[in-house]
Scaffold this active site. Structure first.
Site, PDB file in Angstrom:
ATOM      1  N   LYS A 200       0.833  -1.221   0.000  1.00 20.07           N
ATOM      2  CA  LYS A 200       0.000   0.000   0.000  1.00 20.07           C
ATOM      3  C   LYS A 200       0.864   1.266   0.000  1.00 20.07           C
ATOM      4  CE  LYS A 200      -2.848   3.217   0.697  1.00 20.07           C
ATOM      5  NZ  LYS A 200      -4.022   3.633  -0.007  1.00 20.07           N
ATOM      6  N   ASN A 204       1.553   4.437  -3.191  1.00 17.92           N
ATOM      7  CA  ASN A 204       1.454   5.897  -3.108  1.00 17.92           C
ATOM      8  C   ASN A 204       2.820   6.560  -3.262  1.00 17.92           C
ATOM      9  OD1 ASN A 204      -1.267   5.877  -2.930  1.00 17.92           O
ATOM     10  ND2 ASN A 204      -1.404   6.300  -0.746  1.00 17.92           N
ATOM     11  N   CYS A 254      -2.847  11.311   1.498  1.00 21.19           N
ATOM     12  CA  CYS A 254      -2.194  10.007   1.251  1.00 21.19           C
ATOM     13  C   CYS A 254      -0.818  10.167   0.616  1.00 21.19           C
ATOM     14  CB  CYS A 254      -3.069   9.168   0.334  1.00 21.19           C
ATOM     15  SG  CYS A 254      -4.743   8.981   0.948  1.00 21.19           S
TER      16      CYS A 254
END
Ligand code: SAJ
Length: 427
Positions: A200, A204, A254
């Site tokens: 994850k 990003n 994010c």
């Protein structure tokens, strides 16, 4: 299954509503009491209509209840935020949620963490919370299933995106997969918790590094007198090249945050990641530099209008928005500023009520966010109200030619110089 969703923000709320739609009994909890009562009254926050419709329906039909506490359930899905403080992850919301879940959970229950966290966090925090509650982590099923949806298209991506499901054991991962299979059409890929956490954050960070590359190219292209937009478009025709777009900086909760989860874990093995962050953090300064160059004179006598407070197009979210940083930097230099955004309601400073108010008597207009609504902004209208005629377009959003035809001096990030500073000096 009965499912307790903890945290009813931009991920927890649609996830709970999807689970309810899939036939589960869902009870949601959020620490924000005002949000709880608003949701119960059917008032769904945010501007994404599919989310609003799905959540309103699940609540109205009683398939998703908003609860005053975390109820005991077969599965718990934790969707709380993980911000950073001074570039270090703040896990306090995740820890508080895990502690409350650990108190309610019974052996055999599934505990899933969806929040983005540094690698190694799920097993440590959930395990410790269970131990503090006098329970044995080995008797519970523990998984990390990071959310991966893009704000602006949440419901579609919740249903269709592939999901990575990391389990404390292979059997925990399979158990969690069955839950997600009830509402996700995308592929469900099983792994361990730490790999899922790393995947994850890597996604990003990859995006942050790619945008930093585009931003660096924009600055280089300006010096070479080449258009970066054309360059990227042509390079991207290569089957193995996909460069993202330059802009005034990288915002949201994010992409600018998650790379720190990696560099914080090891500052010595993350030099590229840290450099990319710095390149992106400098972009607001580049925008301000252009204001100084294109709007000569005493800053206190100058008004700068900024179009867009949101961190990206067509969302109402201004968290970590480059506009916030550009406005701060302009004010530090003494400029008066006015920010207009038709979608955002919550910003660091009061927003202008209308486009007309923002541009009235302004010496320059900066396009910060590429909201579709700004397509309607006409150079004739803006120029008629402004005192100066300078357009700074940080996203190559407007048709610069038509603004120049209306008498504007234009600067477009990464474009071949079209209104040179020499022209400006002669004007
Ligand atoms: N941006 C650029 N150039 C680009 C693309 C984006 O400057 O080419 C800027 C945007 O203007 C914005 C920022 O980057 O300020 C971030 O926007 P974004 O659209 O790249 O990402 P988010 O933060 O809205 O959503 C991301 C997504 N991650 C990836 O695409 C890898 C989403 O799938 C994640 O679920 C989300 O982060 C999250 O919650 O982690």
């Amino acid at each position: 299954m009965k499912i307790s969703v903890v945290g009813l923000g931009y991920i927890g709320l649609p996830t709970g509503a999807m689970l309810a739609e899939a036939g589960h009994e869902v009870c949601g909890f959020d620490v924000n009491a005002q949000l709880r009562s608003r949701l119960r009254a059917g008032e769904i926050p945010g501007t994404e209509n599919p989310v609003r419709e799905l959540a309103a329906k699940a609540i109205a039909e009683g398939r998703m209840r908003v609860s005053e506490r975390i109820e005991s359930a077969d599965a718990y899905v934790i969707c709380t935020p993980t911000p950073t403080i001074d570039n270090r992850p703040d896990l306090s919301f995740v820890e508080a949620a895990a502690t409350a879940v650990a108190a309610a959970a019974r052996p055999g229950d599934l505990i899933v963490l969806e929040s983005t966290v540094p690698p190694g966090t799920t097993e440590r925090i959930v395990g410790n919370a269970l131990r503090r509650a006098g329970k044995k982590p080995g008797e519970f099923r523990i998984a990390h299933c990071p959310e991966r949806v893009i704000p602006g298209n949440i419901v579609y991506e919740l249903r269709h995106n592939a999901r990575v499901i990391g389990g404390r054991t292979a059997s925990d991962a399979r158990y969690a997969r069955d839950l997600y299979a009830s509402f996700v059409d995308g592929e469900l890929m099983l792994t361990d918790c730490t790999t899922a956490e790393l995947v994850k954050v890597v996604e990003n960070t990859y995006r942050d590094v790619n945008i930093a590359f585009a931003n660096e190219l924009a600055l280089l292209a300006e010096e070479l007198g080449v258009d970066v937009w054309e360059t990227i478009e042509l390079a991207n025709k290569h089957p193995r090249v996909n460069i993202l777009r330059p802009g005034p900086g990288v915002g949201g909760h994010c992409i600018p945050v998650d790379p720190h989860f990696l560099s914080n874990a090891n500052p010595f093995s993350t030099e590229l990641i840290q450099t990319a962050r710095r390149v992106n953090e400098r972009m607001p300064h580049r925008v301000v530099r252009r204001v100084v160059e294109y709007v000569p004179g005493e800053p206190a006598e100058k008004k700068i209008a900024l179009l867009g407070a949101a961190y990206k197009a067509d969302v109402d979210d201004a968290r970590e928005s480059p506009t916030q940083r550009v406005e701060e930097l302009l004010r530090e230099r003494g400029y008066r500023t006015c920010v207009y955004d038709p979608l955002v309601t919550s910003f660091s400073r009061p927003l202008c009520a209308s486009l007309e108010e923002a541009v009235a008597e302004a010496d320059a207009l900066i396009l910060m966010t590429d909201h579709a609504a700004f397509r309607a902004v006409e150079p004739g209208m803006a120029g008629g109200l402004m005192r100066g005629r300078v357009l700074i377009d940080a996203r190559r959003f407007f048709d610069a030619e038509s603004w120049r035809a209306a008498g504007f001096t234009t600067y477009v990030l990464g474009a071949r110089a079209s209104s040179s500073l020499a022209d400006l000096a002669m004007a």
